[in-house]
Design an enzyme around this catalytic site. Structure first.
Site, short mmCIF file in Angstrom:
data_model
loop_
_atom_site.label_atom_id
_atom_site.label_comp_id
_atom_site.label_asym_id
_atom_site.label_seq_id
_atom_site.Cartn_x
_atom_site.Cartn_y
_atom_site.Cartn_z
N ARG A 104 0.84 -1.19 0.00
CA ARG A 104 0.00 0.00 0.00
C ARG A 104 0.88 1.25 0.00
NH1 ARG A 104 -4.80 0.47 4.31
NH2 ARG A 104 -5.44 -1.37 3.16
N THR A 108 -0.79 7.64 -1.35
CA THR A 108 -2.08 7.50 -2.05
C THR A 108 -2.98 6.45 -1.40
OG1 THR A 108 -1.26 5.76 -3.53
CG2 THR A 108 -0.91 8.05 -4.21
N ASP A 200 -3.77 -9.19 12.36
CA ASP A 200 -3.05 -9.26 11.09
C ASP A 200 -2.78 -10.72 10.74
OD1 ASP A 200 -0.66 -9.42 9.29
OD2 ASP A 200 -0.82 -7.24 9.39
N ASP A 203 0.98 -11.66 9.96
CA ASP A 203 1.81 -11.74 11.16
C ASP A 203 1.52 -13.00 11.96
OD1 ASP A 203 3.23 -9.42 10.72
OD2 ASP A 203 1.93 -8.16 11.94
#
Length: 209
Positions: A104, A108, A200, A203
């Site tokens: 990501r 933006t 997550d 993770d």
């Protein structure tokens, strides 16, 4: 509009409940993610066409059903999607595997491709894109757009947990793609994490939290 299938199988729901627990460790989390992927894949392949094939049993000749020459591909979105691949391959060992890596952009907030390696004949295959979490839908939508740009047309998406926002984004961007979802959660929080979710997934699969 693509169909949205929310799994209601008791085993899927039980196993998702287990991986949601914060005390579930890496080994058990990784194993259970793979088991859930098997069960969702079982449901997601119900539509595969069959053909009649004549064979000989130890007793006599007979006609059986076999998959009708369907070439399949599994494309995990790196890195968390890797946790679902082995489970799927236990059911479909002949499937080819591609990989799509996205990050990501911090400015933006849009997904940017950093890796894409697909089977040479991917455009001829029925493709299952996999990622444990469908949160905003940005990465999943971008991955499917990349596949379409490379000529893939028969695409499905499989995830374990989804937020309503992610489903809405996928239906808007890719109305031709069916979604197979283990559980539909409540919402995204201010950090774009699924609530109640499981944290997550990458993770927790790889022990990097």
């Amino acid at each position: 509009m693509g169909n949205v299938f929310i799994m209601d199988h008791p085993l899927i729901q039980h196993k998702i409940g287990y991986i949601r627990r914060k005390e579930t460790g890496t080994k058990d989390f990784r194993q259970t993610i793979s088991e859930i992927a098997v069960l969702i894949c079982y449901e997601a392949t119900r539509h595969l066409p069959l053909e009649d094939v004549e064979i000989e049993t130890p007793i006599c000749k007979t006609t059986v059903k076999e998959l009708k020459g369907k070439k399949l591909a599994v494309v995990p979105i790196l890195r968390a999607g890797l946790g679902m691949v082995d489970g799927i391959l236990t059911l479909i060992p002949a499937a080819k595997v591609g990989h799509i890596g996205l990050y990501r952009d911090p400015v933006t907030i849009e997904p940017v491709e950093y890796y894409c390696k697909l089977p040479e004949d991917c455009q001829e295959r029925e493709v299952f894109v996999v990622d444990p979490m469908l949160a905003t839908g940005g990465s999943s939508s971008a991955a499917i757009r990349m596949l379409k740009e490379k000529g893939c047309r028969n695409i499905h998406f499989m995830c374990i947990i989804a937020a309503p926002e992610g489903i809405e984004r996928m239906q808007k961007d890719h109305p031709d793609v069916d979604l197979y979802i283990g559980a539909l959660d409540e919402k995204l929080n201010e950090h774009s994490y699924i609530v109640p979710g499981l944290g997550d997934a990458g993770d927790r699969i790889f022990g990097t939290k």
